[in-house]
Design a protein around this motif. Structure first.
Motif, PDB file in Angstrom:
ATOM      1  N   ASN A 169     -10.101 -25.886  27.734  1.00 44.15           N
ATOM      2  CA  ASN A 169     -10.176 -25.817  26.287  1.00 44.15           C
ATOM      3  C   ASN A 169     -11.448 -25.122  25.841  1.00 44.15           C
ATOM      4  O   ASN A 169     -12.519 -25.302  26.415  1.00 44.15           O
ATOM      5  CB  ASN A 169     -10.136 -27.230  25.694  1.00 44.15           C
ATOM      6  N   LYS A 170     -11.323 -24.361  24.763  1.00 42.68           N
ATOM      7  CA  LYS A 170     -12.476 -23.698  24.173  1.00 42.68           C
ATOM      8  C   LYS A 170     -13.316 -24.713  23.403  1.00 42.68           C
ATOM      9  O   LYS A 170     -12.795 -25.676  22.848  1.00 42.68           O
ATOM     10  CB  LYS A 170     -12.018 -22.598  23.226  1.00 42.68           C
ATOM     11  N   GLU A 202     -17.442 -18.060  28.545  1.00 41.00           N
ATOM     12  CA  GLU A 202     -16.053 -17.796  28.163  1.00 41.00           C
ATOM     13  C   GLU A 202     -15.383 -18.968  27.474  1.00 41.00           C
ATOM     14  O   GLU A 202     -14.376 -18.797  26.766  1.00 41.00           O
ATOM     15  CB  GLU A 202     -15.240 -17.399  29.393  1.00 41.00           C
ATOM     16  N   TYR A 203     -15.924 -20.167  27.633  1.00 45.77           N
ATOM     17  CA  TYR A 203     -15.315 -21.340  27.020  1.00 45.77           C
ATOM     18  C   TYR A 203     -15.897 -21.648  25.642  1.00 45.77           C
ATOM     19  O   TYR A 203     -15.534 -22.647  25.019  1.00 45.77           O
ATOM     20  CB  TYR A 203     -15.460 -22.564  27.938  1.00 45.77           C
ATOM     21  N   ILE A 204     -16.803 -20.804  25.157  1.00 43.20           N
ATOM     22  CA  ILE A 204     -17.352 -20.966  23.819  1.00 43.20           C
ATOM     23  C   ILE A 204     -16.580 -20.080  22.846  1.00 43.20           C
ATOM     24  O   ILE A 204     -16.442 -18.879  23.058  1.00 43.20           O
ATOM     25  CB  ILE A 204     -18.849 -20.597  23.765  1.00 43.20           C
ATOM     26  N   GLN A 230     -16.004 -36.892  26.638  1.00 48.29           N
ATOM     27  CA  GLN A 230     -15.458 -37.514  25.430  1.00 48.29           C
ATOM     28  C   GLN A 230     -13.950 -37.368  25.374  1.00 48.29           C
ATOM     29  O   GLN A 230     -13.241 -38.315  25.012  1.00 48.29           O
ATOM     30  CB  GLN A 230     -16.093 -36.883  24.186  1.00 48.29           C
ATOM     31  N   GLN A 231     -13.443 -36.193  25.739  1.00 49.16           N
ATOM     32  CA  GLN A 231     -12.002 -35.973  25.715  1.00 49.16           C
ATOM     33  C   GLN A 231     -11.290 -36.859  26.717  1.00 49.16           C
ATOM     34  O   GLN A 231     -10.232 -37.426  26.430  1.00 49.16           O
ATOM     35  CB  GLN A 231     -11.701 -34.496  25.994  1.00 49.16           C
ATOM     36  N   ALA A 232     -11.858 -36.996  27.907  1.00 46.14           N
ATOM     37  CA  ALA A 232     -11.258 -37.843  28.946  1.00 46.14           C
ATOM     38  C   ALA A 232     -11.287 -39.308  28.529  1.00 46.14           C
ATOM     39  O   ALA A 232     -10.307 -40.032  28.696  1.00 46.14           O
ATOM     40  CB  ALA A 232     -11.995 -37.652  30.263  1.00 46.14           C
ATOM     41  N   THR A 238      -8.307 -31.513  18.942  1.00 46.20           N
ATOM     42  CA  THR A 238      -7.177 -32.235  19.520  1.00 46.20           C
ATOM     43  C   THR A 238      -6.104 -31.274  20.022  1.00 46.20           C
ATOM     44  O   THR A 238      -5.707 -30.339  19.324  1.00 46.20           O
ATOM     45  CB  THR A 238      -6.557 -33.187  18.485  1.00 46.20           C
ATOM     46  N   LYS A 239      -5.626 -31.510  21.231  1.00 45.96           N
ATOM     47  CA  LYS A 239      -4.591 -30.678  21.839  1.00 45.96           C
ATOM     48  C   LYS A 239      -3.280 -31.461  21.933  1.00 45.96           C
ATOM     49  O   LYS A 239      -3.260 -32.691  21.962  1.00 45.96           O
ATOM     50  CB  LYS A 239      -5.024 -30.221  23.236  1.00 45.96           C
TER      51      LYS A 239
END
Length: 253
Positions: free
Chosen positions: A3-4, A28-30, A127-129, A189-190
């Motif tokens: 995820n970006k 690349e993830y920014i 945080q996402q995990a 959120t994905k």
């Protein structure tokens, strides 16, 4: 991390913005959503887009970056990584008191920026995990849980969620509850995070996830979904891409 990391830069000096944007291009993830020179415009943009990473200049005309953050603190997510950056270290203590994630002194070395970006990446990933695991555990028996929305914490049960729909105009998922209220979820959120909440949530199109507890049928010709009353006015169409997967899910259930 695939995820970006959504990012906004606020600085009244265009040259500083250009330099920072160029340096961030090495990661690349920014994803830099927007660069802003006006503190007033920055407030609205930050609240609307809810970036995961925010670079905020301290010394700006009319309002400094620390006061700007204090003004919008209740309108942004608590886990936003705010990096103050300035040519003066005299603001460092105030920045830390304002709950800054980090402080970057101008002119900075690239390695200093890199260290901050990597720390932010790990924090956001964790945080996402944690969010995904906590929601899955709490919803196992449909007990109440707290969900952070743009306006604050929302207490609800899995059974109170009718669907999630992606709003392309503001680039975020919206959640509709059984009382027909809608709530904007955090911008990072994905779809897979929502699907991981419960097996009763199924994706029927690129922009829609429905609670199968409220799904009655799917029309053969139109693939239109019919939900239980009083949710019969929802216009939901299953895309061909997700139809086969949805049938497999329904057969299992």
């Amino acid at each position: 991390m695939n995820n970006k990391i959504s990012t906004i830069i606020v600085d009244d000096e265009p040259a500083c913005i250009k330099s920072l944007v160029n340096d961030l291009a090495n990661f690349e993830y920014i994803e830099v959503l927007e660069t802003i020179t006006s503190p007033e415009k920055a407030k609205k943009a930050i609240i609307k887009q809810q970036p995961q990473l925010l670079f905020l200049d301290v010394e700006m005309p009319r309002i400094n970056g620390i006061d700007l953050l204090c003004d919008i603190r209740n309108a942004i997510h608590n886990n936003t990584c705010v990096v103050f950056y300035s040519a003066f270290d005299k603001y460092m203590i105030d920045a830390l008191r304002a709950s800054a994630f980090d402080y970057l002194l101008k002119p900075y070395m690239f390695e200093e920026l890199k260290a901050i970006i990597e720390r932010a990446k790990e924090k956001i990933k964790t945080q996402q995990a944690d969010f995904e695991q906590s929601i899955r555990r709490l919803l196992a028996d449909d007990r109440k849980f707290a969900l952070q929305t743009i306006t604050g914490l929302l207490l609800l049960r899995r059974s109170e969620v009718v669907c999630f729909q992606y709003d392309k105009s503001i680039r975020c998922w919206k959640m509709t509850l059984t009382d027909m209220t809608t709530h904007k979820l955090k911008f990072s959120t994905k779809a897979k995070e929502l699907l991981n909440i419960s097996t009763t949530f199924a994706q029927i199109s690129q922009d829609c996830i429905v609670n199968l507890d409220y799904l009655i049928s799917i029309e053969n010709s139109t693939l239109r979904c019919l939900l239980t009353p009083p949710f019969t006015n929802f216009n939901m169409i299953v895309s061909r891409r997700y139809y086969s997967k949805l049938k497999e899910t329904l057969e299992i259930i």
